[in-house]
Design a protein around this motif. Structure first.
Motif, PDB file in Angstrom:
ATOM      1  N   HIS A 121      42.201  41.777  30.599  1.00 32.47           N
ATOM      2  CA  HIS A 121      42.708  40.705  29.496  1.00 32.47           C
ATOM      3  C   HIS A 121      41.772  39.652  29.534  1.00 32.47           C
ATOM      4  O   HIS A 121      41.000  39.339  30.634  1.00 32.47           O
ATOM      5  CB  HIS A 121      44.048  40.170  30.191  1.00 32.47           C
ATOM      6  N   LEU A 122      41.675  38.964  28.498  1.00 39.54           N
ATOM      7  CA  LEU A 122      40.902  37.688  28.262  1.00 39.54           C
ATOM      8  C   LEU A 122      39.356  38.002  28.250  1.00 39.54           C
ATOM      9  O   LEU A 122      38.620  37.473  29.240  1.00 39.54           O
ATOM     10  CB  LEU A 122      40.910  36.702  29.270  1.00 39.54           C
TER      11      LEU A 122
ATOM     12  N   TYR B 171      34.268  35.198  27.658  1.00 41.78           N
ATOM     13  CA  TYR B 171      34.210  34.159  28.506  1.00 41.78           C
ATOM     14  C   TYR B 171      34.012  32.643  27.901  1.00 41.78           C
ATOM     15  O   TYR B 171      34.421  31.579  28.316  1.00 41.78           O
ATOM     16  CB  TYR B 171      32.928  34.226  29.636  1.00 41.78           C
TER      17      TYR B 171
ATOM     18  N   LEU C 193      37.093  30.566  27.396  1.00 39.92           N
ATOM     19  CA  LEU C 193      37.619  30.416  28.407  1.00 39.92           C
ATOM     20  C   LEU C 193      37.436  28.939  29.156  1.00 39.92           C
ATOM     21  O   LEU C 193      36.174  28.915  29.313  1.00 39.92           O
ATOM     22  CB  LEU C 193      37.923  31.627  29.383  1.00 39.92           C
TER      23      LEU C 193
ATOM     24  N   GLN D 270      43.155  34.602  35.129  1.00 40.61           N
ATOM     25  CA  GLN D 270      42.933  35.932  34.081  1.00 40.61           C
ATOM     26  C   GLN D 270      43.375  37.074  34.754  1.00 40.61           C
ATOM     27  O   GLN D 270      43.705  37.000  35.942  1.00 40.61           O
ATOM     28  CB  GLN D 270      41.376  35.910  33.785  1.00 40.61           C
TER      29      GLN D 270
ATOM     30  N   SER E  39      45.167  38.939  39.394  1.00 37.87           N
ATOM     31  CA  SER E  39      44.725  37.800  38.641  1.00 37.87           C
ATOM     32  C   SER E  39      43.852  37.255  39.145  1.00 37.87           C
ATOM     33  O   SER E  39      43.465  37.491  40.513  1.00 37.87           O
ATOM     34  CB  SER E  39      45.913  36.834  38.628  1.00 37.87           C
TER      35      SER E  39
ATOM     36  N   GLN F 142      40.524  33.844  39.075  1.00 38.25           N
ATOM     37  CA  GLN F 142      40.109  32.786  38.641  1.00 38.25           C
ATOM     38  C   GLN F 142      38.258  32.593  38.812  1.00 38.25           C
ATOM     39  O   GLN F 142      37.981  33.224  39.815  1.00 38.25           O
ATOM     40  CB  GLN F 142      40.712  31.283  39.233  1.00 38.25           C
TER      41      GLN F 142
END
Length: 350
Positions: free
Chosen positions: A7-8, A11, A14, A20, A40, A42
């Protein structure tokens, strides 16, 4: 078949510290159970793939929020700190099921089907998906350090500097016994989180630390200050943590073992190419310093690139979150090496 979803992707769109996700479907645990894991993470500091990468593994009730607002390692990592975010990319995964994202769907109820090695495998899959082929360092305290050991065995050439702090390559009988007690409290107490945390705090500190802090003083006629302190920690965890998450993290702590319970430690560890920097605590009642020194002596017989440092403190296991000056003194030479290398490379390019 293992399925992956990231996901995401972009960069540039963000915030560096935004939570994420990487979705890993059909992940099979060591007990043969299939799970879909929403892992998840960070990142902090320099953008990914623009600087040396440092993976930080959190402790039992920690999370990926390493620095910044409510960051649990702000004293060690940040701008112009020991691990300088001007020069490094910091990445931190949340141990699956730790509840940091407050999404009940991501909690893990069948926690006894997971081991520390399973968590390290998930981290390894995520690193592959993020196209991270080299880590300058992996650093973690307590259970986070145990996960660092596990990852180093899974990917023996991935990590340049392996830095396990206040931990060990295995959960000893003492750790297993206390995790067993914690699990019993978590499953049988009417106030499981608070009671479990109070029990744990007596293991994370020492008699000397509590004596220095409280000196048998009283908060009121019926309550000692040490009792009030324990109540505070129990109540605080009860407010910010999830019961399922605590059970999962306790299970991970209980199952650290790079030898898989049957292989020879030195045979397994000999494959690790990393420079190993063991940091122990002389007063640790949880992960005993003696175990770390024994591991160091054994490793030194087969590896030249292994070092050990000992934090001197009366505060026990929690000293890695208290004695920042000592910890920084041990770590600074490690995190200056890459900067010198970069300067040399820049001169050569010029």
């Amino acid at each position: 078949m293992l399925l992956l979803k990231w996901h995401l992707f972009n960069y540039s769109k963000l915030e560096m510290n935004e939570l994420q996700y990487i979705t890993i479907q059909n992940f099979t645990t060591s007990t043969g159970k299939a799970h879909t894991i929403n892992l998840s993470y960070q990142t902090f500091g320099k953008a990914l793939h623009t600087a040396p990468i440092v993976l930080v593994n959190h402790a039992l009730t920690g999370n990926s929020n390493v620095i910044g607002k409510d960051g649990w390692w702000n004293d060690l990592i940040g701008i112009n700190k020991c691990i300088d975010t001007n020069n490094y990319t910091i990445i931190a995964f949340n141990t699956p099921g730790n509840g940091f994202d407050n999404n009940l769907e991501n909690l893990i109820e069948d926690y006894k089907n997971f081991t520390a090695k399973d968590v390290a495998k998930l981290f390894s899959i995520a690193l592959d998906l993020l196209k991270i082929e080299q880590l300058f360092a992996v650093i973690g305290g307590s259970v986070g350090g145990g996960l660092a050991w596990e990852l180093a065995v899974l990917k023996p050439n991935l990590i340049q500097h392996l830095i396990p702090i206040a931990t060990d390559w295995k959960s000893t009988d003492w750790i297993i016994a206390n995790c067993h007690i914690q699990d019993a409290i978590l499953n049988n107490s009417t106030e499981p989180l608070a009671d479990s945390r109070m029990h744990a705090m007596t293991l994370y500190r020492t008699p000397e630390s509590l004596a220095q802090k409280f000196a048998r003083t009283k908060k009121n006629d019926s309550l000692y200050n040490v009792e009030s302190w324990l109540n505070y920690h129990g109540d605080n965890l009860n407010k910010r943590f999830n019961l399922s998450a605590y059970k999962m993290m306790n299970q991970v702590l209980k199952t650290i073992d790079i030898s898989d319970g049957e292989k020879d430690f030195l045979e397994v560890a000999s494959a690790i190419s990393s420079d190993i920097h063991i940091i122990t605590i002389n007063s640790d009642l949880f992960f005993k310093a003696e175990e770390n020194w024994n591991a160091y002596v054994d490793l030194k017989s087969i590896k030249d690139n292994v070092n050990i440092h000992e934090i001197k403190s009366i505060h026990g296991h929690d000293a890695f979150l208290i004695e920042f000056d000592q910890l920084a003194r041990f770590l600074k030479p490690i995190f200056k090496v890459e900067l010198k290398t970069n300067k040399t490379l820049n001169k050569q390019v010029a």
